[in-house]
Design a protein around this motif. Structure first.
Motif, PDB file in Angstrom:
ATOM      1  N   ILE A  58      -4.009   9.780  -1.607  1.00 12.54           N
ATOM      2  CA  ILE A  58      -3.859   8.390  -1.177  1.00 12.54           C
ATOM      3  C   ILE A  58      -5.159   7.643  -1.413  1.00 12.54           C
ATOM      4  O   ILE A  58      -6.248   8.164  -1.173  1.00 12.54           O
ATOM      5  CB  ILE A  58      -3.489   8.326   0.317  1.00 12.54           C
ATOM      6  N   ASN A  59      -5.025   6.433  -1.872  1.00 12.78           N
ATOM      7  CA  ASN A  59      -6.176   5.554  -2.009  1.00 12.78           C
ATOM      8  C   ASN A  59      -5.902   4.287  -1.206  1.00 12.78           C
ATOM      9  O   ASN A  59      -5.140   3.421  -1.620  1.00 12.78           O
ATOM     10  CB  ASN A  59      -6.420   5.217  -3.476  1.00 12.78           C
ATOM     11  N   PHE A  60      -6.501   4.213  -0.020  1.00  7.70           N
ATOM     12  CA  PHE A  60      -6.285   3.086   0.880  1.00  7.70           C
ATOM     13  C   PHE A  60      -7.646   2.583   1.333  1.00  7.70           C
ATOM     14  O   PHE A  60      -8.427   3.315   1.948  1.00  7.70           O
ATOM     15  CB  PHE A  60      -5.450   3.526   2.092  1.00  7.70           C
ATOM     16  N   ASP A  61      -7.974   1.336   1.012  1.00  9.61           N
ATOM     17  CA  ASP A  61      -9.304   0.815   1.327  1.00  9.61           C
ATOM     18  C   ASP A  61      -9.279  -0.292   2.373  1.00  9.61           C
ATOM     19  O   ASP A  61     -10.256  -1.009   2.555  1.00  9.61           O
ATOM     20  CB  ASP A  61      -9.987   0.305   0.054  1.00  9.61           C
ATOM     21  N   ASP A  84       0.804  -1.221   0.000  1.00  4.76           N
ATOM     22  CA  ASP A  84       0.000   0.000   0.000  1.00  4.76           C
ATOM     23  C   ASP A  84       0.839   1.274   0.000  1.00  4.76           C
ATOM     24  O   ASP A  84       0.338   2.356   0.297  1.00  4.76           O
ATOM     25  CB  ASP A  84      -0.926   0.014   1.221  1.00  4.76           C
ATOM     26  N   ASN A 118       4.708   9.135   0.472  1.00  3.12           N
ATOM     27  CA  ASN A 118       3.488   9.944   0.430  1.00  3.12           C
ATOM     28  C   ASN A 118       3.364  10.937   1.585  1.00  3.12           C
ATOM     29  O   ASN A 118       2.337  11.607   1.705  1.00  3.12           O
ATOM     30  CB  ASN A 118       2.251   9.032   0.395  1.00  3.12           C
ATOM     31  N   ALA A 150     -10.301   3.394   6.185  1.00  3.15           N
ATOM     32  CA  ALA A 150     -10.218   3.534   4.727  1.00  3.15           C
ATOM     33  C   ALA A 150     -10.094   5.006   4.345  1.00  3.15           C
ATOM     34  O   ALA A 150     -10.692   5.888   4.956  1.00  3.15           O
ATOM     35  CB  ALA A 150     -11.458   2.924   4.077  1.00  3.15           C
ATOM     36  N   ILE A 151      -9.255   5.273   3.323  1.00  2.00           N
ATOM     37  CA  ILE A 151      -9.008   6.638   2.860  1.00  2.00           C
ATOM     38  C   ILE A 151      -9.146   6.665   1.342  1.00  2.00           C
ATOM     39  O   ILE A 151      -8.652   5.791   0.641  1.00  2.00           O
ATOM     40  CB  ILE A 151      -7.589   7.099   3.245  1.00  2.00           C
ATOM     41  N   ASN A 152      -9.801   7.678   0.845  1.00  2.00           N
ATOM     42  CA  ASN A 152      -9.910   7.821  -0.606  1.00  2.00           C
ATOM     43  C   ASN A 152      -9.896   9.317  -0.931  1.00  2.00           C
ATOM     44  O   ASN A 152     -10.902  10.006  -0.828  1.00  2.00           O
ATOM     45  CB  ASN A 152     -11.200   7.174  -1.113  1.00  2.00           C
ATOM     46  N   ASN A 153      -8.713   9.823  -1.262  1.00  2.00           N
ATOM     47  CA  ASN A 153      -8.608  11.222  -1.672  1.00  2.00           C
ATOM     48  C   ASN A 153      -7.591  11.333  -2.798  1.00  2.00           C
ATOM     49  O   ASN A 153      -7.086  10.326  -3.298  1.00  2.00           O
ATOM     50  CB  ASN A 153      -8.250  12.127  -0.480  1.00  2.00           C
ATOM     51  N   ALA A 154      -7.287  12.555  -3.172  1.00  2.00           N
ATOM     52  CA  ALA A 154      -6.412  12.764  -4.330  1.00  2.00           C
ATOM     53  C   ALA A 154      -5.003  12.265  -4.083  1.00  2.00           C
ATOM     54  O   ALA A 154      -4.304  11.892  -5.020  1.00  2.00           O
ATOM     55  CB  ALA A 154      -6.394  14.257  -4.674  1.00  2.00           C
TER      56      ALA A 154
END
Length: 219
Positions: free
Chosen positions: A201-204, A87, A120, A195-199
């Motif tokens: 980082i994408n971590f589900d 990740d 990141n 869970a993170i979903n932004n410009a």
């Protein structure tokens, strides 16, 4: 007749003197032998080193046997955590700790760290209880490293969250002196996440698994 008596007396006198001299010589010889044996024994005691069945460090020739000491202790570890889940959360780690040590615990206390991701800019700040022990009172080359606590995480831009933190690993003593001890620790680390979903980082997932390696010193 008188001559015979005089001769006998002279003979007896000579015999007594010879016996006394011989006895004194024997006593002196025994005393000297005892002294020599004592010196040899002391010399052998000096030269003889009892074999150590319990190796305490990886580099014993550069180490001192510190014996069992109980006192306040503090230290620091530096190393890296490799994200085994892919990740992109691998981090560079700095940790400090303080506590108490005795004949059973290498360290029992608390610690805190700053772990910054390479790619990141994510930051993890774990605060934890710490136990290091070999589960025996005799010196040991290896020890168990246990940590458990809570991590304050800064993920991406303006995204702060927290989660459980835990780590279990095996430590190896490297070298030691009357001023410090050094070690290396290989461990598994767990960070609880959301869970993170932004410009950025994408971590589900809900946690990150780490393989950790750290070099440390304690005082």
């Amino acid at each position: 007749m008188k001559k015979m008596i005089k001769i006998a007396m002279v003979f007896l006198t000579m015999l007594c003197n010879t016996t006394i001299t011989s006895a004194a010589t024997v006593d002196n010889t025994i005393i000297a032998a005892d002294a020599i044996n004592s010196q040899h024994i002391e010399h052998l005691d000096t030269l003889y080193i009892k074999p150590k069945n319990n190796r305490e460090s990886l580099f014993p020739e550069k180490s001192q046997n510190l014996g069992i000491q109980s006192h306040f202790s503090w230290g620091a570890d530096i190393g890296a955590s490799i994200d085994v889940g892919g990740d992109d959360m691998s981090t560079f780690d700095i940790d400090v700790n303080l506590g108490y040590k005795n004949k059973f615990f290498r360290l029992i206390g608390v610690g805190a760290g700053i772990h910054r991701a390479f790619g990141n800019g994510c930051n993890f700040i774990p605060i934890y209880a710490l136990i290091r022990t070999s589960f025996k009172e005799k010196p040991s080359l290896f020890f168990l490293d246990l940590k458990g606590g809570y991590s304050f995480n800064s993920i991406g831009y303006n995204n702060s969250q927290g989660g459980a933190y835990a780590s279990i690993g095996c430590g190896i003593n490297l070298a030691m002196s009357n001023k410090f001890k050094s070690h290396i620790i290989l461990s598994y680390g767990y960070f609880g996440m959301k869970a993170i979903n932004n410009a950025a980082i994408n971590f589900d997932g809900n946690h990150i698994n780490y393989a950790q390696i750290k070099f440390g010193v304690s005082f």
